[in-house]
Design a protein around this motif. Structure first.
Motif, mmCIF file in Angstrom:
data_model
loop_
_atom_site.group_PDB
_atom_site.id
_atom_site.type_symbol
_atom_site.label_atom_id
_atom_site.label_comp_id
_atom_site.label_asym_id
_atom_site.label_seq_id
_atom_site.Cartn_x
_atom_site.Cartn_y
_atom_site.Cartn_z
ATOM 1 N N ARG A 11 0.819 -1.207 0.000
ATOM 2 C CA ARG A 11 0.000 0.000 0.000
ATOM 3 C C ARG A 11 0.854 1.258 0.000
ATOM 4 O O ARG A 11 0.548 2.245 -0.697
ATOM 5 N N ALA A 12 1.969 1.238 0.769
ATOM 6 C CA ALA A 12 2.860 2.405 0.800
ATOM 7 C C ALA A 12 3.523 2.618 -0.563
ATOM 8 O O ALA A 12 3.666 3.758 -1.033
ATOM 9 N N ARG A 13 3.921 1.516 -1.210
ATOM 10 C CA ARG A 13 4.535 1.633 -2.529
ATOM 11 C C ARG A 13 3.539 2.181 -3.553
ATOM 12 O O ARG A 13 3.889 3.050 -4.378
ATOM 13 N N ALA A 14 2.293 1.700 -3.486
ATOM 14 C CA ALA A 14 1.292 2.191 -4.424
ATOM 15 C C ALA A 14 0.980 3.664 -4.187
ATOM 16 O O ALA A 14 0.814 4.449 -5.148
ATOM 17 N N ALA A 15 0.956 4.085 -2.908
ATOM 18 C CA ALA A 15 0.704 5.499 -2.607
ATOM 19 C C ALA A 15 1.856 6.375 -3.091
ATOM 20 O O ALA A 15 1.644 7.475 -3.618
ATOM 21 N N GLU B 279 3.947 5.705 -5.611
ATOM 22 C CA GLU B 279 3.878 5.779 -7.077
ATOM 23 C C GLU B 279 2.768 6.717 -7.544
ATOM 24 O O GLU B 279 2.937 7.484 -8.492
ATOM 25 N N GLN B 280 1.634 6.678 -6.843
ATOM 26 C CA GLN B 280 0.536 7.570 -7.197
ATOM 27 C C GLN B 280 0.935 9.032 -6.990
ATOM 28 O O GLN B 280 0.616 9.918 -7.802
ATOM 29 N N GLN B 281 1.675 9.290 -5.911
ATOM 30 C CA GLN B 281 2.114 10.661 -5.630
ATOM 31 C C GLN B 281 3.115 11.139 -6.680
ATOM 32 O O GLN B 281 3.044 12.280 -7.164
ATOM 33 N N GLU B 282 4.076 10.288 -7.067
ATOM 34 C CA GLU B 282 5.044 10.657 -8.106
ATOM 35 C C GLU B 282 4.348 10.907 -9.432
ATOM 36 O O GLU B 282 4.713 11.842 -10.172
ATOM 37 N N LYS B 283 3.357 10.098 -9.738
ATOM 38 C CA LYS B 283 2.626 10.283 -10.991
ATOM 39 C C LYS B 283 1.891 11.615 -11.008
ATOM 40 O O LYS B 283 1.866 12.336 -12.022
#
Length: 239
Positions: free
Chosen positions: A216-220, A222-226
């Motif tokens: 979940r932290a990795r997905a968050a 990546e979403q923030q970088e995007k």
């Protein structure tokens, strides 16, 4: 021949050439044992005996028209002509009126204890007459267990209400005995194995939760970088 005819009970077997067998003492005892024994029914006192026979049934007690009806009608609608089920309704209502908190109280612990008490006493009287009725014995034990749990809860939460309920309903409450188990080598080994299995299962659950948290932290991230890249692309600044 005249002697045989003089005793008609033994004449015909003698004429037919057959002698009547003599009844042995053992056969006489067996015949006496096989006779049906009529047992006298014991007069078992009932908790419904204190209800006056002139009292009206529960469904007709509060009707205003009952003040103007004939005496014969009142007698037909009274407890004198009522069944045990109708008498039990009146008795349950009397017990509920003793312990209820307000006129609109129909579901408190005290009211439930009163209803169970009426049912338990009726089943006790039934089992005194029919001790082999296993179904009703099981129902009585279930009701006793439910009432014991409710009284235990009242005893822990509000002792004065518990004491007042037991006094008004004439209940003798006995707390359950503390659970005691004999410690054996087999039980200790089994307990140690269960604890070890539980600890291993907890470790597996912790590792699974850690992986899910990291995902979940990795997905968050990546979403923030995007989102940052899209914002920079809209502003026209170099990445």
């Amino acid at each position: 021949m005249l002697a045989l005819l003089a005793r008609p009970g033994r004449a015909w077997p003698a004429l037919l050439g057959r002698a009547q067998p003599a009844c042995s003492p053992v056969l006489q005892a067996a015949r006496g044992y096989a006779r049906p024994v009529i047992k006298k029914r014991k007069d078992i006192p009932s908790h419904l005996d204190d209800l006056p026979p002139t009292m009206l049934k529960k469904d007709y007690a509060n009707l205003p028209v009952m003040n103007s009806v004939d005496d014969v009608v009142k007698r037909l609608l009274s407890l004198e002509m009522a069944s045990q089920k109708e008498k039990l309704k009146v008795k349950t209502q009397q017990l509920v009126e003793k312990v209820r908190r307000s006129p609109s109280d129909n579901g408190s612990f005290e009211v439930q204890v009163a209803i169970l008490t009426a049912k338990i006493r009726t089943l006790e009287e039934h089992l005194q007459r029919h001790p082999k009725d296993k179904k009703n014995r099981r129902l009585m034990l279930m009701d006793l267990d439910r009432r014991r749990k409710m009284l235990g809860y009242l005893r822990r939460v509000n002792y004065s209400t518990f004491e007042n309920t037991c006094r008004l309903l004439d209940i003798q409450y006995s707390p359950p005995q503390p659970y005691a188990r004999r410690v054996t080598k087999r039980w200790l080994v089994k307990k140690a194995l269960c604890i070890k299995v539980f600890q291993e299962k907890q470790k597996l659950k912790a590792a699974e939760k850690l992986k899910q948290r990291q995902a979940r932290a990795r997905a968050a991230r990546e979403q923030q970088e995007k989102q940052v890249q899209e914002k920079e692309a809209q502003e026209g600044t170099p990445v």
